[in-house]
Design a protein around this motif. Sequence first.
Motif, PDB file in Angstrom:
ATOM      1  N   TYR A  79      43.570  43.472  47.544  1.00 60.62           N
ATOM      2  CA  TYR A  79      42.263  44.125  47.563  1.00 60.62           C
ATOM      3  C   TYR A  79      41.321  43.332  46.666  1.00 60.62           C
ATOM      4  CZ  TYR A  79      44.219  48.369  49.672  1.00 60.62           C
ATOM      5  OH  TYR A  79      44.804  49.276  50.513  1.00 60.62           O
ATOM      6  N   LEU A 101      36.924  40.641  41.292  1.00 62.49           N
ATOM      7  CA  LEU A 101      38.202  41.044  40.703  1.00 62.49           C
ATOM      8  C   LEU A 101      39.187  41.300  41.839  1.00 62.49           C
ATOM      9  CD1 LEU A 101      39.813  41.909  38.182  1.00 62.49           C
ATOM     10  CD2 LEU A 101      38.720  44.149  38.344  1.00 62.49           C
ATOM     11  N   PHE A 106      43.033  42.396  43.237  1.00 58.11           N
ATOM     12  CA  PHE A 106      44.223  43.173  42.921  1.00 58.11           C
ATOM     13  C   PHE A 106      45.288  42.963  43.985  1.00 58.11           C
ATOM     14  CE2 PHE A 106      42.949  45.721  39.360  1.00 58.11           C
ATOM     15  CZ  PHE A 106      41.587  45.875  39.492  1.00 58.11           C
ATOM     16  N   PHE A 115      49.630  48.886  41.724  1.00 59.73           N
ATOM     17  CA  PHE A 115      48.699  47.773  41.600  1.00 59.73           C
ATOM     18  C   PHE A 115      49.022  46.911  40.386  1.00 59.73           C
ATOM     19  CE2 PHE A 115      45.242  48.582  44.600  1.00 59.73           C
ATOM     20  CZ  PHE A 115      45.485  49.894  44.969  1.00 59.73           C
ATOM     21  N   GLY A 116      48.694  45.630  40.497  1.00 57.20           N
ATOM     22  CA  GLY A 116      48.690  44.753  39.337  1.00 57.20           C
ATOM     23  C   GLY A 116      47.452  45.024  38.499  1.00 57.20           C
ATOM     24  N   ALA A 117      47.354  44.327  37.368  1.00 51.17           N
ATOM     25  CA  ALA A 117      46.237  44.545  36.450  1.00 51.17           C
ATOM     26  C   ALA A 117      44.956  43.859  36.895  1.00 51.17           C
ATOM     27  CB  ALA A 117      46.617  44.086  35.047  1.00 51.17           C
ATOM     28  N   GLY A 144      40.320  47.253  32.592  1.00 56.07           N
ATOM     29  CA  GLY A 144      41.308  46.200  32.362  1.00 56.07           C
ATOM     30  C   GLY A 144      42.649  46.451  33.016  1.00 56.07           C
ATOM     31  N   GLN A 145      42.758  47.546  33.745  1.00 51.19           N
ATOM     32  CA  GLN A 145      44.018  47.878  34.414  1.00 51.19           C
ATOM     33  C   GLN A 145      43.786  48.083  35.911  1.00 51.19           C
ATOM     34  OE1 GLN A 145      46.024  51.174  32.540  1.00 51.19           O
ATOM     35  NE2 GLN A 145      45.490  50.490  30.472  1.00 51.19           N
ATOM     36  N   GLY A 146      44.875  48.046  36.639  1.00 51.50           N
ATOM     37  CA  GLY A 146      44.793  48.386  38.051  1.00 51.50           C
ATOM     38  C   GLY A 146      44.765  49.890  38.244  1.00 51.50           C
ATOM     39  N   PRO A 147      44.341  50.337  39.416  1.00 51.76           N
ATOM     40  CA  PRO A 147      44.317  51.782  39.679  1.00 51.76           C
ATOM     41  C   PRO A 147      45.705  52.395  39.594  1.00 51.76           C
ATOM     42  CG  PRO A 147      43.068  50.568  41.334  1.00 51.76           C
ATOM     43  CD  PRO A 147      43.820  49.557  40.543  1.00 51.76           C
TER      44      PRO A 147
END
Lengths: 113, 115
Positions: free
Chosen positions: A36, A88, A90, A103-105, B40-43
């Motif tokens: 994404y 960004l 993901f 999800f990754g960061a 700074g994090q993913g959902p």
Amino acid sequence: AQSVAQPEDQVNVAEGNPLTVKCTYSVSGNPYLFWYVQYPNRGLQFLLKYITGDNLVKGSYGFEAEFNKSQTSFHLKKPSALVSDSALYFCAVRGDLDYKLSFGAGTTVTVRA
Amino acid sequence: EAGVAQSPRYKIIEKRQSVAFWCNPISGHATLYWYQQILGQGPKLLIQFQNNGVVDDSQLPKDRFSAERLKGVDSTLKIQPAKLEDSAVYLCASSTRDSLSYEQYFGPGTRLTVT
């Protein structure tokens, strides 16, 4: 438990150069992998997915990703980056033993003109 | 087709106050998700609905968070009372069905700031 690692917080490339965003995963059972993209103040937009079949998956806006089962990786690639690709990104995974999408960061991509 | 709609887009409240977020999924999408995205994090998935039933709420802090999806369409997520650590973007997503291979479509999110 399933997890996703995006080892690079930031990727910087010049316009016209190849772009790669790395992703590795851990999941029980078969993986279902997704990429994404998120632009500022907007929700996530689906780019592409791997479910089964050909390891090279093509998606929106010229992006593609390669599934590598032995390395448990699903790297996102674009042969020639555009400034408008700055966003960004993901990586996400679901397993057939855990339906939650993990999800990754995220990796911030900056493409300079 | 219209995308996932969310409101409000931004909300600032003081700790211990309550807040509610609204989501309208894509027409015909049976599955609805609420995610929390901390900077700074993913959902992170909070709750998943299939029509108007809860499929997974294992990561929802039920002492302060609640969600409902009446009539299997719109959904509301509520926080009461809010804590500073609830500051995040709350994303709503929907998909045609709960299948491993189906991608999710996300709304623009609600950015919550708790002071």
